[in-house]
Enzyme design. Structure first.
Site, short mmCIF file in Angstrom:
data_model
loop_
_atom_site.label_atom_id
_atom_site.label_comp_id
_atom_site.label_asym_id
_atom_site.label_seq_id
_atom_site.Cartn_x
_atom_site.Cartn_y
_atom_site.Cartn_z
N ASP A 161 105.75 28.21 10.90
CA ASP A 161 106.86 27.88 10.02
C ASP A 161 107.71 26.68 10.41
O ASP A 161 108.02 25.85 9.59
CB ASP A 161 107.79 29.10 9.90
CG ASP A 161 107.05 30.34 9.44
OD1 ASP A 161 105.81 30.37 9.48
OD2 ASP A 161 107.72 31.30 9.04
N GLU A 392 107.46 38.26 20.42
CA GLU A 392 106.86 37.49 19.31
C GLU A 392 106.24 36.19 19.83
O GLU A 392 105.16 35.79 19.43
CB GLU A 392 107.96 37.19 18.29
CG GLU A 392 107.50 36.45 17.04
CD GLU A 392 108.63 36.23 16.05
OE1 GLU A 392 109.80 36.58 16.37
OE2 GLU A 392 108.36 35.71 14.96
C1 GLC Z 1 107.01 34.18 11.31
C2 GLC Z 1 105.76 33.40 11.73
C3 GLC Z 1 104.62 33.79 10.84
C4 GLC Z 1 104.43 35.30 10.89
C5 GLC Z 1 105.73 36.04 10.58
C6 GLC Z 1 105.62 37.53 10.84
O1 GLC Z 1 107.40 33.87 10.02
O2 GLC Z 1 105.99 32.03 11.72
O3 GLC Z 1 103.44 33.16 11.25
O4 GLC Z 1 103.43 35.69 10.02
O5 GLC Z 1 106.75 35.55 11.39
O6 GLC Z 1 105.24 37.76 12.16
#
Ligand code: GLC
Length: 427
Positions: A161, A392
């Site tokens: 993102d 994460e």
């Molecule tokens: C964030 C990440 C994306 C992922 C989401 C849920 O938006 O950038 O890649 O799918 O989190 O983990």
């Protein structure tokens, strides 16, 4: 120690299970995310294969009539997440976001088939038309001129993102006066210095507004939308997934599908060349309206091996870049080249390390004969979890855990590495 982390990983996946699908982490991401679920299936395969298939199947419960599998499915409204279903206005049941995410599912489905039995084959067969429709959507809607290069219409579609890759496309966006006030929820959960800035968020919402207001007419968005870039992650994952889909088509003796997929594969190898940047020594993101190439290597560049993209010389150059970058980091592989301006070791996709990217990168490096690099990356991926827990993402210089805790895909990849689950050999 290893055993203890496996137990914790399994417990995290169970705790994030909402019945047929998992949430990435409670609180910050309370819905089903597309590629998160594909990786979650890989983790479930370590202890419950039926549940692994359910995770893949539920992704397609949100599939649109045009074949798109959306990036988020909003099953139960949860006001702790923004932007929710009303902002997207998908007009679908269940409600969803309006664009997709990297198509990892076929890669995991093929792997389940090759490591499984007749039941796996049956489940894959049932999913196959859905997968064909989704891949077809990528090739049709995101590459309408059949150049072999697929585009994305929002940085969120890349799954990476907040990467500086998107800055060139984001800068072109004018924030409309009527965007309206909104309350972000992500910074309620995670420190602001680990998340995108406010101005970035305004631009994200401008793209969503355009999509919603044209009724998610993807032809129109490709042509006139505020953002259009090509992403090495989407391109290489699709290339890899197309090959895996071809293997499934072969198993099902589906000649029509085989011919369609063969066309996609031939085109994509060609299209990938438009991402090569000699000065950077790698495949990079491209701004589609101007043709400008980004000048830095990312973890997405390193997926070229996984996608089977590039000449021998290009792959050798990339492996050399990988070595140089890994020499600068305690833990690889960083999401932005630390030698470049813009590197931020703690901010979301501007430096930190992601387990899922590492799993794909290592699989590709192995297949391309760079076992030393693959081993280093797998080792780092597990060491990060042991040092800091199932976060994460992670700081590549210190190993600190960042973003959301008890994260599904971090747990899934740790299980996959524990059991030595690698993607099947390239077709
Ligand atoms: C964030 C990440 C994306 C992922 C989401 C849920 O938006 O950038 O890649 O799918 O989190 O983990």
């Amino acid at each position: 120690m290893t055993h203890a982390t496996s137990e914790t990983a399994t417990a995290i996946m169970r705790a994030n299970d909402r019945g047929g699908y998992t949430v990435p982490t409670a609180g910050l991401y309370p819905y089903q995310w597309n590629w998160d679920s594909a990786f979650a299936a890989l983790g479930f395969a370590a202890f419950d294969r039926d549940r692994a298939w359910r995770e893949l199947e539920t992704i397609f419960e949100g599939q649109w009539a045009d074949g798109m599998a959306p990036h988020i499915i909003f099953r139960n409204h949860d006001p702790s997440y923004f932007p929710g279903p009303d902002i997207w206005g998908s007009n679908t049941e269940p409600p969803s976001s309006g664009h997709s995410q990297p198509p990892v599912v076929a890669i995991v489905a093929r792997w389940l088939v090759e490591t499984g039995d007749r039941e796996d084959l049956r489940r894959a067969h049932a999913l196959f038309p859905r997968l064909m429709a989704w891949h077809g959507w990528w090739h049709r809607e995101r590459d309408p001129d059949e150049t072999g290069l697929v585009a994305i219409i929002h940085p969120w579609e890349s799954g990476r993102d907040n990467c500086p890759d998107w800055d060139a496309g984001m800068e072109r966006i004018t924030i409309p006066d009527d965007l309206g006030a909104y309350h972000r929820r992500d910074t309620d959960w995670v420190a602001a210095d680990q998340r995108p800035t406010h101005e970035t968020y305004d631009r994200y919402l401008t793209m969503v507004k355009f999509g919603r207001e044209c009724g998610w007419d993807h032809k129109r968005i490709y042509r006139d939308g505020p953002f259009l870039m090509a992403d090495p992650c989407v391109q290489f994952v699709l290339m890899r997934a197309d090959r895996d889909l071809a293997v499934l088509a072969e198993r099902f003796e589906d000649d029509a599908a085989r011919r369609t997929i063969a066309d996609w594969i031939a085109r994509d190898a060609e299209g990938a060349q438009a991402l090569w940047n000699d000065a950077a020594g790698g495949f990079v993101a491209r701004e589609m309206r101007t043709g400008a190439l980004v000048d830095a290597i990312t973890n997405a560049s390193m997926l070229a091996f996984f996608g089977g993209a590039g000449t021998r010389a290009q792959q050798a150059e990339l492996a050399d870049q990988a070595r140089q970058i890994l020499d600068l980091c305690r833990f690889g592989f960083p999401s932005w080249d630390p030698r470049r301006p813009g590197f931020e070791q703690r901010r979301y996709w501007r430096g930190p390390v992601w387990s899922v990217m590492n799993w794909m990168i290592a699989g590709g490096l192995d297949a391309a004969g760079h076992a030393d690099l693959a081993t280093r990356i797998r080792h780092d991926t597990r060491a990060l979890v042991r040092q800091s827990g199932f976060f994460e993402y992670f700081d590549p210089l210190t190993g600190d855990g960042l973003g959301g805790p008890d994260f599904t895909w971090t747990a899934a990849i740790d299980l996959a590495l524990e059991h030595e689950f690698g993607a099947a050999a390239a077709a």
